[in-house]
Design a protein around this motif. Structure first.
Motif, PDB file in Angstrom:
ATOM      1  N   SER A 179       0.864  -1.184   0.000  1.00 43.73           N
ATOM      2  CA  SER A 179       0.000   0.000   0.000  1.00 43.73           C
ATOM      3  C   SER A 179       0.895   1.226   0.000  1.00 43.73           C
ATOM      4  N   VAL A 180       0.353   2.328  -0.453  1.00 48.23           N
ATOM      5  CA  VAL A 180       1.123   3.577  -0.468  1.00 48.23           C
ATOM      6  C   VAL A 180       1.502   3.973   0.960  1.00 48.23           C
ATOM      7  N   LEU A 181       0.557   3.848   1.890  1.00 47.36           N
ATOM      8  CA  LEU A 181       0.822   4.197   3.287  1.00 47.36           C
ATOM      9  C   LEU A 181       1.881   3.280   3.887  1.00 47.36           C
ATOM     10  N   GLY A 182       1.722   1.974   3.696  1.00 48.26           N
ATOM     11  CA  GLY A 182       2.679   1.027   4.263  1.00 48.26           C
ATOM     12  C   GLY A 182       4.072   1.217   3.712  1.00 48.26           C
ATOM     13  N   ARG A 204       6.981  -8.473  -1.934  1.00 51.45           N
ATOM     14  CA  ARG A 204       5.523  -8.626  -1.898  1.00 51.45           C
ATOM     15  C   ARG A 204       4.793  -7.520  -2.665  1.00 51.45           C
ATOM     16  N   LEU A 205       5.526  -6.551  -3.201  1.00 51.05           N
ATOM     17  CA  LEU A 205       4.885  -5.407  -3.842  1.00 51.05           C
ATOM     18  C   LEU A 205       4.313  -5.751  -5.206  1.00 51.05           C
ATOM     19  N   ASP A 206       3.197  -5.095  -5.549  1.00 48.83           N
ATOM     20  CA  ASP A 206       2.661  -5.275  -6.888  1.00 48.83           C
ATOM     21  C   ASP A 206       3.463  -4.416  -7.871  1.00 48.83           C
ATOM     22  N   LYS A 207       3.166  -4.579  -9.153  1.00 47.15           N
ATOM     23  CA  LYS A 207       3.963  -3.964 -10.217  1.00 47.15           C
ATOM     24  C   LYS A 207       4.012  -2.447 -10.100  1.00 47.15           C
ATOM     25  N   ASN A 208       2.871  -1.813  -9.828  1.00 44.43           N
ATOM     26  CA  ASN A 208       2.820  -0.351  -9.771  1.00 44.43           C
ATOM     27  C   ASN A 208       3.667   0.200  -8.628  1.00 44.43           C
ATOM     28  N   SER A 213       9.131   5.682  -6.618  1.00 46.72           N
ATOM     29  CA  SER A 213      10.438   6.185  -6.182  1.00 46.72           C
ATOM     30  C   SER A 213      10.829   5.622  -4.819  1.00 46.72           C
ATOM     31  N   LYS A 214       9.865   5.429  -3.932  1.00 43.19           N
ATOM     32  CA  LYS A 214      10.178   4.894  -2.601  1.00 43.19           C
ATOM     33  C   LYS A 214      10.621   3.442  -2.684  1.00 43.19           C
ATOM     34  N   ALA A 215       9.950   2.653  -3.547  1.00 46.42           N
ATOM     35  CA  ALA A 215      10.354   1.247  -3.699  1.00 46.42           C
ATOM     36  C   ALA A 215      11.757   1.159  -4.282  1.00 46.42           C
TER      37      ALA A 215
END
Length: 368
Positions: A179-182, A204-208, A213-215
């Motif tokens: 999630s954006v928040l997480g 565990r992150l999805d493609k988007n 930038s944080k990922a």
């Protein structure tokens, strides 16, 4: 005993023939809000924390206001009013906002999309601890204690409940990485979470989200070279405020103070002014490099002029999740690094300690 505070294009639909898909693209957010305790004509802002820009602003009427626009995806923002701000997760949909001006960050009630629901869940978990913290903090600020022992009890209560609330915050991010928040929580607390755990959470992150930038910054943190005390500095090349190229290694052979800051950070601005006040005292002992984390050159330039920055003044204009900030492990600002003549990191400073910082710096230079 010190009290520690831890320091988070509206598209108009044109008249005429518009396709269904075009109409869907043009749907934006609309925040219907109310803030009690403000006068008519009070200015209210919606501020995008990552982009460091105002998405919309308006004036209140009997406490009511409306903010509108369009975001590319869920966006972490502040609703700002006077000196108060409350976090809001903005998605392209109707959103409601209600708060009182005093302690707005604590008492705001927001209803919106899925990301806002997550934020509300987090706040409900933190609320019992935050309530005690705010009550104890008010008692300390207003001197509502009966003795020094009672004051110490209140300060301990503030520190302990804030630590508990912060631990809940970190745990929530780890349990909701997709999630954006997480993801924001994980990035802001990456050093406490640790490289191995961050690497697992990234998987565990999805493609988007993986493209954000944080990922990308977290991937650098979990796999790349990082600065730590006792190691050599990591060189970088950026531009000065005047547009000239600057390499940190050009100062090797001198003591260097590398300081990360931004226009919206009050303690950072106090640090700048402290360094300006003591610049004549320090300039023959150490080379000072201020590294702005502002994304907009105009903000960087404005603050630099106001704070009278006379020394090396640089930035990559990449903001909060830039490569250099991540490599240097900067999670809160101001953060500074003392580098010795051989290029080794001697000390890392976080926060602002006032005049004591100058004497501490001089002692470290003498010892090294």
């Amino acid at each position: 005993m010190k009290l520690k505070i831890f320091t988070i294009c509206y598209l108009l639909i044109c008249a005429g023939f518009v396709s269904y898909s075009q109409s869907k693209k043009s749907i934006g957010f609309e925040i219907q809000g109310y803030i009690s305790g403000i006068d008519d004509g009070t200015k209210i802002y919606l501020y995008d924390l990552d982009a460091q820009t105002t998405l919309d602003s308006t004036f209140s009427t009997q406490g009511n206001f409306k903010l509108a626009g369009h975001v590319e995806g869920p966006t972490i923002c502040w609703v700002r009013c006077k000196d108060e701000a409350a976090t809001i997760l903005v998605e392209n949909r109707p959103i409601s906002f209600k708060a009182s001006l005093h302690d707005m960050s604590f008492n705001a009630v927001v209803k919106g999309g899925k990301e806002q629901d997550l934020h509300n869940e987090l706040r409900s978990k933190q609320y019992p601890y935050d309530k005690i913290f705010h009550s104890a903090l008010d008692s300390v600020r207003n001197k509502l204690y009966t003795s020094n022992e009672d004051k110490k009890r209140l300060i301990d209560l503030c520190n302990n409940t804030q630590t508990d609330s912060h631990n809940i915050y970190i745990d929530f991010g780890k349990r909701h990485p997709n999630s954006v928040l997480g993801l924001d929580i994980i990035y802001r607390n990456r050093e406490q979470i640790g490289r191995d755990t961050v690497k697992l959470l990234l998987s565990r992150l999805d493609k988007n989200l993986k493209a954000s930038s944080k990922a990308k910054a977290l991937a650098l943190f979990s796999n790349g070279e990082l600065v730590y005390k006792g190691a050599s500095f990591i060189d970088f090349e950026v531009k000065t405020l005047e547009g000239e190229m600057f390499k940190l290694s050009s100062l090797k052979g001198n003591f260097i103070l590398l300081d990360f800051w931004s226009i919206g950070c009050g303690p950072c601005r106090e640090m700048n002014k402290l360094m300006s006040k003591n610049y004549d005292r320090l300039k023959n002992k150490i080379s000072i490099v201020s590294f702005s984390l502002d994304k907009h050159r105009s903000d960087w330039q404005k603050a630099s002029k106001q704070d009278n920055i006379l020394w090396f003044n640089v930035s990559d204009l990449e903001g909060e999740s830039g490569k250099i900030k991540t490599q240097y492990g900067v999670q809160t600002i101001p953060t500074s690094f003392l580098i010795d003549r051989q290029g080794k990191i001697v000390e890392k400073f976080t926060g602002y300690d006032g005049e004591d910082f100058i004497s501490s710096l001089e002692k470290l230079i003498q010892r090294n």
